[in-house]
Design an enzyme around this catalytic site. Sequence first.
Site, PDB file in Angstrom:
ATOM      1  N   SER A   1       0.954  -1.130  -0.025  1.00  0.00           N
ATOM      2  CA  SER A   1      -0.017   0.045   0.108  1.00  0.00           C
ATOM      3  C   SER A   1       0.921   1.033   0.024  1.00  0.00           C
ATOM      4  CB  SER A   1      -0.973  -0.110   1.285  1.00  0.00           C
ATOM      5  OG  SER A   1      -2.097   0.616   1.143  1.00  0.00           O
TER       6      SER A   1
ATOM      7  N   LYS B   1     -14.813  -7.173  -4.816  1.00  0.00           N
ATOM      8  CA  LYS B   1     -16.209  -6.835  -5.624  1.00  0.00           C
ATOM      9  C   LYS B   1     -15.840  -5.366  -6.024  1.00  0.00           C
ATOM     10  CE  LYS B   1     -18.597  -4.303  -4.080  1.00  0.00           C
ATOM     11  NZ  LYS B   1     -19.161  -3.206  -3.371  1.00  0.00           N
TER      12      LYS B   1
HETATM   13  P1  NAP Z   1     -10.301   2.809  -0.231  1.00  0.00           P
HETATM   14  O1  NAP Z   1     -10.304   2.736   1.255  1.00  0.00           O
HETATM   15  O2  NAP Z   1     -10.723   4.021  -1.077  1.00  0.00           O
HETATM   16  O3  NAP Z   1      -9.167   2.142  -1.062  1.00  0.00           O
HETATM   17  C1  NAP Z   1      -8.506   1.278  -0.710  1.00  0.00           C
HETATM   18  C2  NAP Z   1      -7.077   1.368  -0.895  1.00  0.00           C
HETATM   19  O4  NAP Z   1      -6.744   1.200  -2.366  1.00  0.00           O
HETATM   20  C3  NAP Z   1      -6.651   2.692  -0.450  1.00  0.00           C
HETATM   21  O5  NAP Z   1      -6.396   3.027   0.937  1.00  0.00           O
HETATM   22  C4  NAP Z   1      -5.404   2.880  -1.235  1.00  0.00           C
HETATM   23  O6  NAP Z   1      -4.192   2.610  -0.492  1.00  0.00           O
HETATM   24  C5  NAP Z   1      -5.342   1.959  -2.503  1.00  0.00           C
HETATM   25  N1  NAP Z   1      -5.661   2.725  -3.588  1.00  0.00           N
HETATM   26  C6  NAP Z   1      -6.803   3.761  -4.015  1.00  0.00           C
HETATM   27  N2  NAP Z   1      -6.685   4.174  -5.085  1.00  0.00           N
HETATM   28  C7  NAP Z   1      -5.421   3.486  -5.840  1.00  0.00           C
HETATM   29  C8  NAP Z   1      -4.977   3.477  -6.918  1.00  0.00           C
HETATM   30  N3  NAP Z   1      -5.466   4.490  -8.061  1.00  0.00           N
HETATM   31  N4  NAP Z   1      -3.682   3.052  -7.195  1.00  0.00           N
HETATM   32  C9  NAP Z   1      -3.197   1.963  -6.333  1.00  0.00           C
HETATM   33  N5  NAP Z   1      -3.732   1.987  -4.946  1.00  0.00           N
HETATM   34  C10 NAP Z   1      -4.787   2.648  -4.862  1.00  0.00           C
HETATM   35  O7  NAP Z   1     -11.530   1.870  -0.845  1.00  0.00           O
HETATM   36  P2  NAP Z   1     -12.291   0.555  -0.040  1.00  0.00           P
HETATM   37  O8  NAP Z   1     -13.700   1.104   0.662  1.00  0.00           O
HETATM   38  O9  NAP Z   1     -11.592  -0.100   1.001  1.00  0.00           O
HETATM   39  O10 NAP Z   1     -12.654  -0.192  -1.299  1.00  0.00           O
HETATM   40  C11 NAP Z   1     -11.961  -1.098  -1.842  1.00  0.00           C
HETATM   41  C12 NAP Z   1     -12.822  -1.958  -2.731  1.00  0.00           C
HETATM   42  O11 NAP Z   1     -13.481  -3.012  -1.629  1.00  0.00           O
HETATM   43  C13 NAP Z   1     -13.987  -1.403  -3.652  1.00  0.00           C
HETATM   44  O12 NAP Z   1     -14.030  -2.115  -4.720  1.00  0.00           O
HETATM   45  C14 NAP Z   1     -15.161  -1.633  -2.954  1.00  0.00           C
HETATM   46  O13 NAP Z   1     -16.313  -1.808  -3.793  1.00  0.00           O
HETATM   47  C15 NAP Z   1     -14.934  -2.880  -1.944  1.00  0.00           C
HETATM   48  N6  NAP Z   1     -15.676  -2.731  -0.782  1.00  0.00           N
HETATM   49  C16 NAP Z   1     -15.716  -1.864   0.065  1.00  0.00           C
HETATM   50  C17 NAP Z   1     -16.696  -1.955   1.139  1.00  0.00           C
HETATM   51  C18 NAP Z   1     -16.670  -0.642   2.029  1.00  0.00           C
HETATM   52  O14 NAP Z   1     -17.469  -0.794   2.984  1.00  0.00           O
HETATM   53  N7  NAP Z   1     -15.966   0.231   2.034  1.00  0.00           N
HETATM   54  C19 NAP Z   1     -17.259  -3.104   1.599  1.00  0.00           C
HETATM   55  C20 NAP Z   1     -16.951  -4.068   0.571  1.00  0.00           C
HETATM   56  C21 NAP Z   1     -16.591  -3.982  -0.532  1.00  0.00           C
HETATM   57  P3  NAP Z   1      -2.864   3.500  -0.633  1.00  0.00           P
HETATM   58  O15 NAP Z   1      -3.305   4.782  -0.953  1.00  0.00           O
HETATM   59  O16 NAP Z   1      -2.176   3.039   0.933  1.00  0.00           O
HETATM   60  O17 NAP Z   1      -2.165   2.671  -1.798  1.00  0.00           O
END
Ligand code: NAP
Length: 307
Positions: free
Chosen positions: A33, A87
Amino acid sequence: MEIALVGIGKIAQDQHVPAIAASPDWELAATVSRHGSVAGVPAYRDFATMLEDRPTIRVVSLCLPPVPRFAYAQEAIRAGRHVMLEKPPGATLSECHALAEMARAARVSLYATWHSRQADKVPAAKAWLADKTLRRLTVSWRENVRQWHPGQDWVFEAGGLGVFDPGINALSILTEILPVPVHLTSARLDFPENRETPIAAQCDFFHPGGAEVTMALDWLEPGTPTWTIEAETDAGTLRLENGGGAMSIDGVADSSLPGLAGEYPRLYDQMAKLVVRGGIDMDLAPLRHVADAFLLGRRVTVAPFAW
Ligand code: NAP
């Protein structure tokens, strides 16, 4: 088995880390990350370095948003690793097909997870609906984006799915519990004038038995979220509530208890089995419905959205 978690953000911290920690199958051996890490676990900023440095890590779980995920999945498969995808499995159907082809050729396992399908009552709902005649089915998925995705601008950028980010969870349940496939016939998509993805949607589906099947998605629900599927049949009405966590038939709650508790522990249990067995588990039906909504949906511009 050693596993690396990639993209240490909201879902990785909320669900993946605890599920891996509680599992007898997995050891969290590395994270990748740019900003995040997990206490006590070797943290890499760069994916290629981790893949090169840690050949004993045979499995990677990708928790990034959908748009950047393909490049990481491709790199992992090229490096001979088994891959688990949050997903939706990709930003487009073509990406998902390409990944499946690559995994097949590389003889690695690929798991497109749908966490909502692992909710407690989904198997019971599927079993109950199997021999019923459906008359009407209504999906109602309403929540507050400010509560569930605070400040996550990617959900409103092209490829981020907008309200279909939670909506695809409903579709993953719908496509699991219905004994026959449905397909989208029309949709209305509400796009905030300053954003690239919809904040609300209303979808209608064709059902081969003539049942009326509709789905309402709303990301501006101020109160308690609603994650409900109601199915009226010739033999009573099934209600799945709380995203598949609770079920009733004609108002009588189903009290059966599933085995292993929790959506994410079940996903990691499935992944462990898939790695041992080998193969690809990638059902794209939920993403297909979303793609259809974006193809067929009538776009309506609504008020701008600000966090
Ligand atoms: P998030 O916290 O916004 O993103 C997850 C991590 O991905 C970020 O902390 C970032 O880590 C990395 N990232 C973001 N953009 C990036 C990029 N352009 N290139 C490389 N790394 C990147 O999102 P999230 O809510 O965890 O969701 C991630 C996935 O899980 C999505 O597909 C979502 O649909 C799924 N999901 C989410 C939830 C929920 O409640 N949030 C529930 C079920 C499933 P770094 O900046 O440290 O690299």
